[in-house]
Scaffold this motif. Structure first.
Motif, PDB file in Angstrom:
ATOM      1  N   ARG A  19       0.830  -1.374   0.405  1.00 39.02           N
ATOM      2  CA  ARG A  19      -0.181  -0.104   0.029  1.00 39.02           C
ATOM      3  C   ARG A  19       0.884   1.356  -0.338  1.00 39.02           C
ATOM      4  O   ARG A  19       0.974   2.124  -0.860  1.00 39.02           O
ATOM      5  CB  ARG A  19      -0.808   0.065   1.806  1.00 39.02           C
ATOM      6  CG  ARG A  19      -2.227  -1.236   0.849  1.00 39.02           C
ATOM      7  CD  ARG A  19      -2.909  -0.861   2.382  1.00 39.02           C
ATOM      8  NE  ARG A  19      -3.608   0.117   2.423  1.00 39.02           N
ATOM      9  CZ  ARG A  19      -4.800   0.086   3.383  1.00 39.02           C
ATOM     10  NH1 ARG A  19      -4.716  -0.561   4.222  1.00 39.02           N
ATOM     11  NH2 ARG A  19      -5.889   1.166   2.788  1.00 39.02           N
ATOM     12  N   GLN A  20       2.536   1.245   0.435  1.00 40.91           N
ATOM     13  CA  GLN A  20       3.059   2.184   1.235  1.00 40.91           C
ATOM     14  C   GLN A  20       3.513   1.779  -0.857  1.00 40.91           C
ATOM     15  O   GLN A  20       3.800   3.948  -1.267  1.00 40.91           O
ATOM     16  CB  GLN A  20       3.707   2.296   1.100  1.00 40.91           C
ATOM     17  CG  GLN A  20       4.737   3.563   2.657  1.00 40.91           C
ATOM     18  CD  GLN A  20       4.952   4.303   1.339  1.00 40.91           C
ATOM     19  OE1 GLN A  20       5.436   3.869   0.767  1.00 40.91           O
ATOM     20  NE2 GLN A  20       4.062   5.694   1.234  1.00 40.91           N
ATOM     21  N   GLY A  60       1.557   1.851  -2.910  1.00 41.17           N
ATOM     22  CA  GLY A  60       0.534   2.596  -3.933  1.00 41.17           C
ATOM     23  C   GLY A  60      -0.509   1.676  -4.699  1.00 41.17           C
ATOM     24  O   GLY A  60      -1.752   2.443  -4.661  1.00 41.17           O
ATOM     25  N   SER A 106       2.938   7.824   7.170  1.00 41.44           N
ATOM     26  CA  SER A 106       2.878   7.370   5.921  1.00 41.44           C
ATOM     27  C   SER A 106       1.989   5.999   6.029  1.00 41.44           C
ATOM     28  O   SER A 106       1.303   5.618   5.825  1.00 41.44           O
ATOM     29  CB  SER A 106       3.946   6.153   5.694  1.00 41.44           C
ATOM     30  OG  SER A 106       4.243   5.192   6.960  1.00 41.44           O
ATOM     31  N   GLY A 107       1.076   6.472   7.681  1.00 40.07           N
ATOM     32  CA  GLY A 107       0.105   5.745   7.657  1.00 40.07           C
ATOM     33  C   GLY A 107      -0.118   4.389   7.863  1.00 40.07           C
ATOM     34  O   GLY A 107      -1.278   3.690   7.784  1.00 40.07           O
ATOM     35  N   ALA A 140      -5.293   7.185   2.831  1.00 41.09           N
ATOM     36  CA  ALA A 140      -5.303   6.022   3.497  1.00 41.09           C
ATOM     37  C   ALA A 140      -3.849   5.954   2.475  1.00 41.09           C
ATOM     38  O   ALA A 140      -3.304   6.963   1.852  1.00 41.09           O
ATOM     39  CB  ALA A 140      -6.701   4.762   2.045  1.00 41.09           C
ATOM     40  N   PRO A 141      -3.510   4.857   3.441  1.00 43.09           N
ATOM     41  CA  PRO A 141      -1.616   5.294   2.979  1.00 43.09           C
ATOM     42  C   PRO A 141      -1.371   4.961   1.922  1.00 43.09           C
ATOM     43  O   PRO A 141      -1.225   5.623   1.107  1.00 43.09           O
ATOM     44  CB  PRO A 141      -1.369   3.288   3.818  1.00 43.09           C
ATOM     45  CG  PRO A 141      -2.518   3.048   4.371  1.00 43.09           C
ATOM     46  CD  PRO A 141      -3.335   4.230   4.468  1.00 43.09           C
ATOM     47  N   GLU A 142      -2.394   3.775   0.574  1.00 37.79           N
ATOM     48  CA  GLU A 142      -1.598   3.944  -0.716  1.00 37.79           C
ATOM     49  C   GLU A 142      -1.907   5.752  -1.329  1.00 37.79           C
ATOM     50  O   GLU A 142      -1.813   5.812  -2.618  1.00 37.79           O
ATOM     51  CB  GLU A 142      -2.862   2.926  -1.325  1.00 37.79           C
ATOM     52  CG  GLU A 142      -4.420   3.067  -1.359  1.00 37.79           C
ATOM     53  CD  GLU A 142      -4.847   2.186  -0.252  1.00 37.79           C
ATOM     54  OE1 GLU A 142      -4.240   1.705   1.006  1.00 37.79           O
ATOM     55  OE2 GLU A 142      -5.933   1.307  -0.159  1.00 37.79           O
ATOM     56  N   ALA A 145       0.904   7.557  -1.010  1.00 37.23           N
ATOM     57  CA  ALA A 145       1.885   6.559  -1.846  1.00 37.23           C
ATOM     58  C   ALA A 145       1.613   7.497  -3.321  1.00 37.23           C
ATOM     59  O   ALA A 145       2.242   8.376  -3.651  1.00 37.23           O
ATOM     60  CB  ALA A 145       2.082   5.764  -1.773  1.00 37.23           C
ATOM     61  N   ARG A 146       0.425   7.526  -3.720  1.00 35.75           N
ATOM     62  CA  ARG A 146      -0.047   7.709  -5.351  1.00 35.75           C
ATOM     63  C   ARG A 146       0.706   9.883  -5.392  1.00 35.75           C
ATOM     64  O   ARG A 146       0.118  10.004  -5.843  1.00 35.75           O
ATOM     65  CB  ARG A 146      -1.440   7.912  -5.083  1.00 35.75           C
ATOM     66  CG  ARG A 146      -1.720   6.551  -5.670  1.00 35.75           C
ATOM     67  CD  ARG A 146      -2.987   5.664  -5.774  1.00 35.75           C
ATOM     68  NE  ARG A 146      -3.674   4.536  -5.481  1.00 35.75           N
ATOM     69  CZ  ARG A 146      -4.423   3.656  -5.220  1.00 35.75           C
ATOM     70  NH1 ARG A 146      -5.541   4.474  -4.931  1.00 35.75           N
ATOM     71  NH2 ARG A 146      -4.452   2.284  -5.222  1.00 35.75           N
TER      72      ARG A 146
END
Lengths: 482, 276
Positions: free
Chosen positions: A436-437, A439, B64-65, B87-89, B92-93
């Motif tokens: 998830r980190q 993406g 980073s969550g 959310a973490p992703e 990141a995005r």
């Protein structure tokens, strides 16, 4: 099993409503099973006397048998008198008339799998022209194959066109009385595939049952027989990628493989029968007997299976390694999500000298799923220099699922070498967070990790199947980790 | 101070603004972060140093969550947006990259496949078309060279059987490909021999840019010999107790963390020291 007795009681004490209804729109038997049903079934198919006798012998033996209870599966008693044992291909009248009539959830699944619209219609059992197209496609291939002497046809056809081969090999690997479900299948099997690869021929294409998937409505009791003569090679695909709409349907198939000297058979399955809903209602009971006989020297039989469907899976594709230097392989991914129960594994029976076997089993459990690996490795007295390597890995997703492993190893020859590796792991919070980190969504992350876990097996599949299986694993796990 | 120089001399965009951040461990309620204030502008490299247990990794995890922490007060703005609500992703995005202290192994998933999926998730979020395998291989070629990533390493499963140095090189390689706006490097120097450290540091330095901010978390001064920070913060017991330029790192190396803690105690209030 206690459930068996009422059935037997009923059988012996009551007259059953059965019989063949001639009305074309409902071209099927009434529920129930007795010798008369089998006679009628055999007569409709125009079978020779010996096959009828073979069926009846199986049926009589079945009556004396009890449903096995040793597997780690639990289900309400099956009433064998409520099952319809023969049903002609459904016409447009009984099937859904268009895609609009099909369960939208089912269609959504197909869409995710990337199945083209036309095929979706076929898979969902909608009677469209494409069905007939694909039948003719199959015929085209068959003509090409027959030039090389390869026989690939339905079982019923083989009984008519190649009775000597069928008679010689039918039941030679899985005898009529082998087990409860195999005996039932032997008595009532409706159709299936027959394949014969003559001496020295390498089958030029992957053979597949895919083309006949539309006919799957007719029989839950298929019988498949594949014979590879001396030096022949064949790769066979069995795609059960059509989730069925029916609830708690019994599916009891038998597959027999025979490999003569230097022959190779690779049998791949992607099984995605309807697994039941999220609450565990409905789904296919998949009780299947698959066995291959490495009858010849240096022969090789390889089973690869990806089992993602069915409410219950009871299946142990096995190899009897009779010929010296023969090789048996079993590569399996079994996934149990929601309330699915999978009890699957293999048997490797080493009889010949220097026989080798490899077992790679990957079990994935999610939701309330229960996944059991059950494997037997038997080294018989005469199996000098036999070797086996087994690897059984389990992956758990969530706190309510289970993984169980029952290896059974019996060695009667001191020259044998066996290795057994096993592991159980939980899908890690660390792994998920790492993905998830970078993406990836939670679902993509789970799918990726699970596919990585199963990769060793997936890479044994033919290319198109591998892609499909990968997607299937992802789709089957959707919503299982939240 | 360097931090102030940012606002007065150049009009750099504020990348990360942490205000009075308090966080505790969800399971047992232990408070780890006790009021962090920190502002990082685009183009800046900040180092956070501190003894074990001071909250350095917790800060990286909260930013980073990662699950398992509860923010009890304060807020974090990333490019003006509420970072903690994402959310973490999504973080990141949006361009937040964490180089893990302990990179995770994913058996059976090829390193390049993983990175391509990751890049495509980021690209999709930014409205860019997905990149295919061929173009991807072209894109990563130079970056792989920079981090001395051999082909064999690229084809292997993510981090599986990688040495400590290979894992850290892989992290920075991922960062180079994903092109984040804010990179948080959590103990990137831990477990590295001197050669691996040099490769990793070269990679990080090559990624310094006016558009990118970096937060370098480290226990030792060693890494900062290679990556020269604009600002150094000292974290102790969940607070930033001292902020200075890179000479602060050398002072710490000389005197140890005990010196800061003693000074902090003497000053009465650590917050005052932090704002120095």
């Amino acid at each position: 099993m206690s459930s068996q007795n009422p059935v037997l009681d009923e059988l012996t004490s009551q007259e059953y409503q059965h019989g063949f209804v001639t009305d074309i729109a409902s071209d099927s038997f009434l529920p129930g099973l007795d010798e008369e049903v089998i006679r009628k079934l055999s007569a409709i198919k125009g079978e020779p006397e010996w096959l009828l006798e073979w069926r009846l012998k199986a049926y009589r033996h079945w009556l004396t048998m009890k449903e096995p209870t040793w597997a780690m599966v639990h289900y309400p008693a099956i009433d064998y008198q409520k099952i319809v044992y023969y049903s002609a291909p459904k016409t447009q009248k009984d099937g859904p008339k268009s895609l609009a009539d099909v369960d939208p959830e089912l269609l959504a699944t197909y869409e995710k799998l990337g199945v083209p619209l036309e095929e979706r219609a076929i898979l969902a059992g909608v009677a469209v022209d494409a069905v007939f197209d694909s039948v003719s496609v199959a015929t085209t291939f068959r003509e090409k194959l027959s030039e090389m002497g390869v026989i690939f046809c339905s079982f019923s056809e083989a009984v008519k066109s190649h009775p000597e081969l069928v008679r010689k090999y039918l039941g030679s690997v899985v005898p009529q009385g082998d087990n409860f479900f195999a005996a039932l299948n032997s008595a009532v099997f409706s159709d299936g595939s027959f394949c014969y690869i003559p001496k020295g021929v390498t089958c030029p294409m992957e053979l597949s049952t895919y083309f006949r998937i539309n006919q799957a409505n007719t029989g839950q009791f298929e019988r498949t027989l594949i014979i590879a003569a001396e030096g022949a090679t064949v790769s066979y695909l069995e795609g059960c990628t059509a989730p069925k709409r029916d609830t708690n349907q019994l599916h009891a198939a038998v597959v027999e493989l025979v490999a003569l000297d230097d022959a190779k058979i690779k049998y791949s399955t992607v099984q995605n029968w309807y697994p039941g809903d999220r609450e565990g209602k409905g789904g296919i009971y998949n009780f299947v007997t698959k066995r291959g006989k490495c009858a010849g020297k240096r022969s090789r039989i390889s089973w690869t299976q990806v089992e993602t469907g069915s409410a219950i899976t009871w299946k142990y594709p096995s190899c009897v390694l009779l010929g010296d230097d023969s090789v048996g392989e079993f590569y399996s991914v079994a996934l149990a999500n929601s309330f699915q129960q999978a009890d699957t594994g293999t048997k490797m029976i080493h009889i010949g000298k220097n026989t080798r076997s490899t077992i790679v089993s990957k079990g994935i459990s999610a939701g309330h799923g229960q996944n059991t690996y059950r494997g037997q490795v038997w080294i018989q007295k005469g199996a000098e220099g036999a070797r086996n390597h087994s690897q059984c890995d389990s992956l758990l997703l969530g706190a309510h699922c289970g993984a169980h492993t029952f290896p059974d190893i019996q060695v009667k020859n001191s020259t044998a070498q066996l290795e057994h590796e096993a592991s159980t792991s939980k899908i890690g919070e660390d792994q998920l967070f790492y993905c998830r980190q970078r993406g990836l969504s939670n679902e993509d992350a789970v799918s990726m990790i699970v596919n990585g876990f199963a990769r060793r097996v997936l890479k044994e599949l033919p290319m198109e199947f591998a892609v499909e299986a990968q997607k299937l694993l992802g789709v089957s796990l959707e919503g299982s980790v939240g | 101070m360097n931090g102030e120089r940012g606002t007065s001399e150049k009009k750099e965009m504020t990348m990360l603004q942490i205000e009075n951040l308090h966080a505790r461990i969800q399971d047992d309620g232990t408070e780890i972060l006790k009021g962090i204030d920190l502002t990082i502008r685009a183009g800046e490299v900040h180092a956070i140093m501190g003894p074990n247990g001071s909250g350095k990794s917790t800060l990286a995890h909260v930013l980073s969550g990662r699950d398992g922490y509860e923010v009890t007060a304060g807020r974090v703005l990333y490019q003006g947006k509420d970072l903690l609500a994402m959310a973490p992703e999504i973080r990141a995005r949006e361009g937040v990259f964490l180089s893990f202290q302990y990179p995770v192994e994913i058996p059976g998933v090829a390193n390049t496949y993983f990175l391509r999926m990751s890049l495509n998730a980021v690209r999709k979020h930014r409205g860019l078309p997905e990149i295919d395998a061929m173009d991807f291989m072209e894109l990563i070629e130079g970056k792989a060279k920079l981090l001395e990533m051999e082909d064999a390493l690229m084809a292997r499963s993510v981090n599986e059987g990688f040495s400590g140095g290979e894992k850290k090189r892989n992290e920075i390689f991922q960062m180079a490909v994903l092109d984040p706006k804010l990179a948080i490097l959590d103990e990137t120097d831990s477990g590295l021999d001197i050669d691996a450290l040099r490769v990793v540091a070269t990679g990080i330095n090559a990624l310094r840019s006016p558009e990118r901010a970096m937060l370098v978390i480290t226990h030792y001064q060693r890494l900062l010999n290679y990556i020269e920070p604009d600002v150094v913060h000292v974290l102790a017991d969940g607070r930033i107790v001292k902020t200075g330029d890179r000479t602060l790192a050398h002072l710490l190396e000389e005197k140890g963390y005990g010196w800061i803690e003693a000074e902090g105690a003497a000053a009465g209030t650590t917050a005052a020291v932090a704002k120095g």
